[in-house]
Design a protein around this motif. Structure first.
Motif, PDB file in Angstrom:
ATOM      1  N   UNK A 160      -4.408  14.251  -3.964  1.00  0.00           N
ATOM      2  CA  UNK A 160      -3.626  14.978  -4.957  1.00  0.00           C
ATOM      3  C   UNK A 160      -2.151  14.611  -4.866  1.00  0.00           C
ATOM      4  N   UNK A 189       5.108  14.940 -12.230  1.00  0.00           N
ATOM      5  CA  UNK A 189       5.278  16.232 -11.584  1.00  0.00           C
ATOM      6  C   UNK A 189       5.403  15.996 -10.090  1.00  0.00           C
ATOM      7  N   UNK A 203       4.929   3.055  -6.347  1.00  0.00           N
ATOM      8  CA  UNK A 203       3.927   3.136  -7.412  1.00  0.00           C
ATOM      9  C   UNK A 203       4.588   2.970  -8.779  1.00  0.00           C
ATOM     10  N   UNK A 238       6.169   7.180  -4.175  1.00  0.00           N
ATOM     11  CA  UNK A 238       6.193   7.354  -5.632  1.00  0.00           C
ATOM     12  C   UNK A 238       7.032   6.270  -6.305  1.00  0.00           C
ATOM     13  N   UNK A 255      10.779  10.420  -6.959  1.00  0.00           N
ATOM     14  CA  UNK A 255      10.621   9.743  -8.255  1.00  0.00           C
ATOM     15  C   UNK A 255      11.243  10.511  -9.415  1.00  0.00           C
ATOM     16  N   UNK A 262      -5.001   2.795  -6.442  1.00  0.00           N
ATOM     17  CA  UNK A 262      -3.796   2.720  -5.599  1.00  0.00           C
ATOM     18  C   UNK A 262      -3.888   3.666  -4.410  1.00  0.00           C
ATOM     19  N   UNK A 284      -0.579  21.006 -12.752  1.00  0.00           N
ATOM     20  CA  UNK A 284      -0.548  19.698 -12.086  1.00  0.00           C
ATOM     21  C   UNK A 284      -1.596  18.756 -12.671  1.00  0.00           C
ATOM     22  N   UNK A 285      -2.639  19.319 -13.248  1.00  0.00           N
ATOM     23  CA  UNK A 285      -3.689  18.477 -13.829  1.00  0.00           C
ATOM     24  C   UNK A 285      -4.918  18.345 -12.962  1.00  0.00           C
ATOM     25  N   UNK A 286      -4.992  19.097 -11.846  1.00  0.00           N
ATOM     26  CA  UNK A 286      -6.153  18.983 -10.963  1.00  0.00           C
ATOM     27  C   UNK A 286      -7.316  19.849 -11.445  1.00  0.00           C
ATOM     28  N   UNK A 288      -1.727  11.354  -6.433  1.00  0.00           N
ATOM     29  CA  UNK A 288      -1.839  11.442  -7.890  1.00  0.00           C
ATOM     30  C   UNK A 288      -0.548  11.984  -8.509  1.00  0.00           C
ATOM     31  N   UNK A 289       0.025  13.038  -7.915  1.00  0.00           N
ATOM     32  CA  UNK A 289       1.255  13.574  -8.512  1.00  0.00           C
ATOM     33  C   UNK A 289       2.394  12.566  -8.402  1.00  0.00           C
ATOM     34  N   UNK A 290       2.293  11.641  -7.436  1.00  0.00           N
ATOM     35  CA  UNK A 290       3.331  10.620  -7.306  1.00  0.00           C
ATOM     36  C   UNK A 290       3.039   9.423  -8.197  1.00  0.00           C
ATOM     37  N   UNK A 291       2.009   9.535  -9.024  1.00  0.00           N
ATOM     38  CA  UNK A 291       1.752   8.507 -10.025  1.00  0.00           C
ATOM     39  C   UNK A 291       0.669   7.506  -9.661  1.00  0.00           C
ATOM     40  N   UNK A 292       0.023   7.667  -8.495  1.00  0.00           N
ATOM     41  CA  UNK A 292      -0.943   6.661  -8.062  1.00  0.00           C
ATOM     42  C   UNK A 292      -2.283   6.815  -8.780  1.00  0.00           C
ATOM     43  N   UNK A 337       4.889  17.587  -6.344  1.00  0.00           N
ATOM     44  CA  UNK A 337       4.149  18.716  -5.794  1.00  0.00           C
ATOM     45  C   UNK A 337       4.268  18.737  -4.276  1.00  0.00           C
ATOM     46  N   UNK A 364      -3.341  13.710 -13.796  1.00  0.00           N
ATOM     47  CA  UNK A 364      -2.233  14.126 -12.917  1.00  0.00           C
ATOM     48  C   UNK A 364      -1.217  13.011 -12.673  1.00  0.00           C
ATOM     49  N   UNK A 365      -1.708  11.756 -12.569  1.00  0.00           N
ATOM     50  CA  UNK A 365      -0.767  10.697 -12.189  1.00  0.00           C
ATOM     51  C   UNK A 365       0.141  10.263 -13.334  1.00  0.00           C
ATOM     52  N   UNK A 377     -14.800  17.103 -14.532  1.00  0.00           N
ATOM     53  CA  UNK A 377     -14.229  16.777 -13.216  1.00  0.00           C
ATOM     54  C   UNK A 377     -15.269  16.944 -12.100  1.00  0.00           C
TER      55      UNK A 377
END
Lengths: 310, 263, 355
Positions: free
Chosen positions: A207, C79, C104, C101, C152, A218, C52-54, A210-214, C81, C74-75, B1
């Motif tokens: 998670x 955001x 990426x 970040x 980021x 990745x 967050x999108x999770x 993912x929030x960091x864009x990966x 977190x 989410x990516x 999901x």
């Protein structure tokens, strides 16, 4: 604050319980020899049936026919027959370790991270516990029944699909035959060892990435696999050692047509086929060194990996 | 999901094929001794052979002896290391790793050199001596599994408090071990025992090199001389392994748990 | 409305038929620090995870700067977190964690390095770049996690109980630090906690959640002093509840364990003989040492807890018992156990709650 209460408790406790403390330490000094007596059978056994026999061979590798110290036995390991047996052993062990790790990892990932029904996970883990102990004579029989000349798959491929594996160059009594057979206990062993490491991959790492864009790719490229890497590397060397020392399966499968090191050593022990007891010991020493190195790599890497996954 | 992932199913199915096909093939093969029909003849041939009964009994007896000797060595050691001599732990744990590092063929080679007829302790001179040597070799093989099982059992009970409680009630060390500690770790010990049995009963290398009439050696012999009987033997020994491992799973549900001390 | 940043409309989430978020509506302003406060299972983390999108909302919309973000994974939501258990990547040192970040996002290397340095300075960990997470304390790790989330330049910061795993002392200092950094960067922040003291001390506004719905949304001052529901009043701070009986609605007189009191805010709909309950904060009540307010009652001290700056007393009135806080006064010792006392409070201190 807590310091104060601790020392206060200690202060009040000391005079009152001094007698108890004394008598307790008295008991302990009295029993100390008894403690070692309890461990003694274990240690004596270990020395007599693990350490000394191994050392005996190690020393024997450096003793010539005339009973004097020599490096000749080690030098003699360089004969083409022995070199080729080490080479085939190393190739089979490496191939079965790599394939076993790869497929073991994939299956472990599938059952843990693939969102499969939870019953599948426990079934696979139980089966792995059993199958990792299948090494030996019966496993050879099973693969002969499957991929041997009259084996089920061979026959089905020939009669139903018109494809003759043996004409196409496959043979169960070969490098690939043995490698495929060894995978039957290597893959489950990999699953058993790597599953806790995959469990140790926290959901939050996915998670956070993912929030960091990966992307998921990745995440595995930069986080997931690097974290598993030490465990993977360690387990590969463990599987290598596991295959390198195995003999029963190979012997029952191929008789003596495939000269892997343990089979050469087996023949040497039975009938001194090398005509040199010292050379037999040197062969054993070679095996010990290779499996020991592989195991030590495993243990060292595992201890280092553990501090990450705390 | 929350959907299962497709790739996971694909891998699982491929894996299942690889692992189940040999089992199915062996089973079918073992039933195919008569042309064109399935029969249990291969099994009757195997089971009725005197050699099968003799070697199987032999291996079973050696297996039980291995478990008894192993426990006599491992339980006191694990108990004292946990309770009174933790400074020995690294040594003991290293020793329990040795059988995993040294291949069995090396061990037995060493034994043959060390305990031969011209040595100080010529165990290989007599059948009894060799049987003892075989048992001890199996103890060595089983050491890692047995030690881990016993140590796990000890970890789930509060060894120290139990010992102190028994001490205050006047028990001596032997009584404590036999009447207090052992009954509390019996489940763990039994699972170690079944694992040992599974490993020992079909063992080939050591038994063969010590020339003992063991089940593994018998199976190898049959394999070299017959076509369908080996498949029947393989099925039988798979079933034995499954039973042994099944017992371990079953036992795990009955493990006693007193509040363990977190240390 | 011009600076509205996050807009949540009719948000619903069910897991296997169990609805954990029930039609939530919220609007955050740009740069605002908003706390979702509630007991475990109230849906606060689920809301954050949907932003967050999770988690995918069962229904409802989440708009960021007027745009529906629900199609975005989410990516792609930009955001930042921070998690309760730090979730630093254990295979990377501090620099690489903070720079992840940026890597990426393909930020040029020099620029990324400068940004990482800036972030480490911001969290007061300059020079710690080469350390690995397992070599650091929990508080340090969580600061690195904050830097990693902020590096980021995300549009929004989500904090999922980031302080719960830390020691009490570090918790207080880190929350002040988080608030200072958030103010400095002006980043809109959603903070999830079950700790009311934390929520009161750190937030611009607080959303009090209970069983999946919003109980109250307001500033800490409003939430504490003017709770609109019984849940909000009891969950945030300590609340005394007194059972009373209406004597005469015309004179607004009630009986509390036989003692008569005049309640100015008594509802005109009340009838003689009605059972009502009166609620009061402990600090609204004081001992009547000569200076009586609207209401004075006799009682007996049944507990004295010396908390340092404050002394909390429990006073029995008969059936009812009250907690009250008095400041410590080094010149006059507090009343003793079993001592008879008079307590007093103002009629306007009584909270009027809907249920």
């Amino acid at each position: 604050m807590s310091n104060n209460t601790d020392s206060a408790a200690a202060n009040t406790a000391t005079p009152a319980s001094a007698g108890v403390v004394l008598s307790r330490s008295g008991v302990f000094t009295g029993v100390r020899w008894g403690d070692y007596l309890g461990v003694a059978p274990f240690l004596i056994f270990a020395v007599m049936f693990l350490v000394v026999p191994t050392l005996y061979l190690v020393v024997g590798a450096f003793i010539g026919r005339d009973g004097t110290f020599t490096f000749q036995n080690i030098v003699d390991l360089g004969t083409p027959q022995i070199v080729s047996s080490f080479w085939i052993s190393i190739r089979i062990s490496t191939a079965s370790a790599l394939l076993g790790s790869l497929f073991g990892l994939l299956i472990a990932l599938a059952i843990i991270r693939g969102r499969l029904p939870s019953a599948i996970r426990s079934t696979v883990m139980t089966f792995s516990g059993v199958a990792s102990n299948f090494a030996g004579i019966p496993l050879a029989f099973a693969f002969l029944s499957t991929l041997g000349r009259l084996g089920l798959i061979t026959v089905i491929l020939k009669t139903v699909f018109g494809f003759d594996m043996y004409k196409a160059g496959f043979n169960i009594l070969s490098f690939w035959g043995l490698t495929i057979t060894y995978c039957y206990f290597q893959i489950p062993l990999m699953i058993l060892i790597i599953a806790p490491a995959i469990d140790g991959l926290k959901k939050e790492w996915n998670e956070a990435a993912a929030t960091l864009g990966a992307t998921p790719y990745q995440f595995w490229r930069y986080v997931g696999l690097p974290i598993l890497w030490p465990n993977l590397l360690g387990t590969i060397s463990l599987l290598f050692a596991n295959a390198f020392g195995a003999i029963a399966t190979a012997y029952a499968l191929t008789g003596s047509s495939l000269n892997i090191v343990p089979i050469v050593l087996y023949a040497q022990i039975r009938g001194d086929v090398l005509n040199n007891p010292g050379l037999g010991a040197a062969l054993a020493l070679g095996m010990i060194v290779i499996t020991a190195v592989a195991n030590v790599i495993y243990l060292v890497i595992r201890t280092r990996a553990e501090r990450w996954l705390k | 999901m929350k959907r299962s992932k497709l790739w996971a199913w694909i891998i699982l199915i491929l894996g299942a094929l690889y692992f189940l096909l040999p089992l199915v093939a062996t089973l079918l093969f073992s039933l195919s001794i008569r042309r064109g029909t399935y029969s249990l003849d291969a099994y009757t041939n195997v089971v009725q052979a005197p050699a099968f009964q003799q070697t199987f009994t032999f291996s079973l007896v050696v297996g039980v002896a291995t478990i008894v000797v192993g426990l006599l060595i491992v339980v006191p050691a694990a108990y004292f290391v946990r309770l009174r001599a933790p400074q020995l732990r690294p040594i003991i744990e290293f020793v329990t790793l040795l059988p995993l590092i040294i291949p069995p063929i090396i061990l037995v080679f060493g034994y043959i050199r060390m305990y031969n007829s011209s040595s100080l302790l010529p165990l290989t001179n007599t059948a009894l001596g060799t049987n003892i040597l075989l048992t001890l070799a199996y103890v060595a093989l089983a050491l890692p599994y047995m030690y881990r099982a016993v140590d796990t059992g000890l970890r789930t009970i509060d060894v120290q408090t139990l010992t102190e409680a028994a001490n205050i009630l006047g028990a001596n060390t032997l009584t404590i071990l036999v009447r207090v500690i052992f009954p509390n770790i019996i489940v763990a010990v039994l699972s170690g025992a079944f694992l040992t049995l599974a490993i020992v009963i079909g063992e080939f290398t050591i038994a063969s090199l010590l020339n003992r009439p063991a089940f593994g050696v018998y199976m190898q012999n049959v394999g070299a001389n017959r076509a369908f009987e080996p498949a029947a033997l393989a099925v039988i020994s798979f079933v034995i392994t499954w039973i042994a491992m099944g017992m371990i799973q079953l036992l795990a549900r009955f493990a006693p748990k007193t509040a363990p001390r977190t240390d | 409305m011009a600076d509205e940043f996050l807009h949540i409309e009719n948000l619903v989430k069910s897991f296997n038929g169990n609805t954990v978020v029930k039609s939530v509506n919220l609007a955050f302003n740009k740069g605002e620090f908003v706390t979702l406060l509630g007991p475990s299972g109230c849906g606060k983390t689920t809301i954050l995870r949907m932003v967050a999108g999770f988690e995918r909302p069962t229904s409802g919309t989440i708009l960021v700067e007027g745009k529906d973000i629900s199609p975005l994974p989410p990516n792609q939501r930009k955001i930042g977190m921070v998690f309760q258990a730090y979730a630093l990547f254990p295979n990377m040192n501090v620099e690489d964690n903070v720079g992840f970040g940026l890597k990426i996002g393909r930020v040029p290397r020099d620029e990324a390095r400068a940004r990482v340095e800036e972030m480490l300075k911001l969290i007061g960990l300059s020079g710690y770049g080469k350390r690995f997470p397992f070599e650091m304390s929990g508080g340090q790790q969580q600061r690195v996690a904050l830097a990693r989330a902020l590096a980021p330049k995300p549009k929004m910061l989500l904090l999922d109980e980031p302080l719960s795993a830390l020691d009490a002392k570090i918790r207080v200092s880190l929350r002040e630090e988080i608030r200072a950094i958030q103010r400095e960067l002006g980043i809109t922040t959603m903070f999830v906690t079950h700790d009311q003291e934390e929520a009161l001390s750190i937030s611009d506004r607080i959303v009090v959640l209970n069983a999946g719905h919003v109980e109250q949304f307001g500033t800490p001052f409003e939430i504490y002093n003017r709770p609109t529901t019984r849940f909000a009043a009891t969950f945030v701070g300590t609340l005394n509840t007194l059972a009373a009986k209406v004597i005469d609605p015309a004179t607004k007189s009630v009986s509390i364990d036989g003692q008569i009191a005049i309640i100015p805010s008594l509802s005109s709909a009340a009838r003689s003989g009605d059972a009502i309950s009166l609620t009061l904060r402990p600090e609204a009540i004081s001992l009547a040492n000569g200076h009586a307010r609207d209401i004075v009652l006799d009682g007996t001290v049944s507990e004295v807890a010396f908390l340092g700056a404050v002394i909390r007393l429990k006073v029995n009135l008969g059936e009812n018992a009250l907690h009250l806080d008095t400041f410590n006064d080094q010149h006059s010792p507090p009343p003793r156990y079993d001592e008879k006392v008079k307590i007093t409070f103002g009629g306007s201190d009584i909270l009027v709650l809907g249920d």
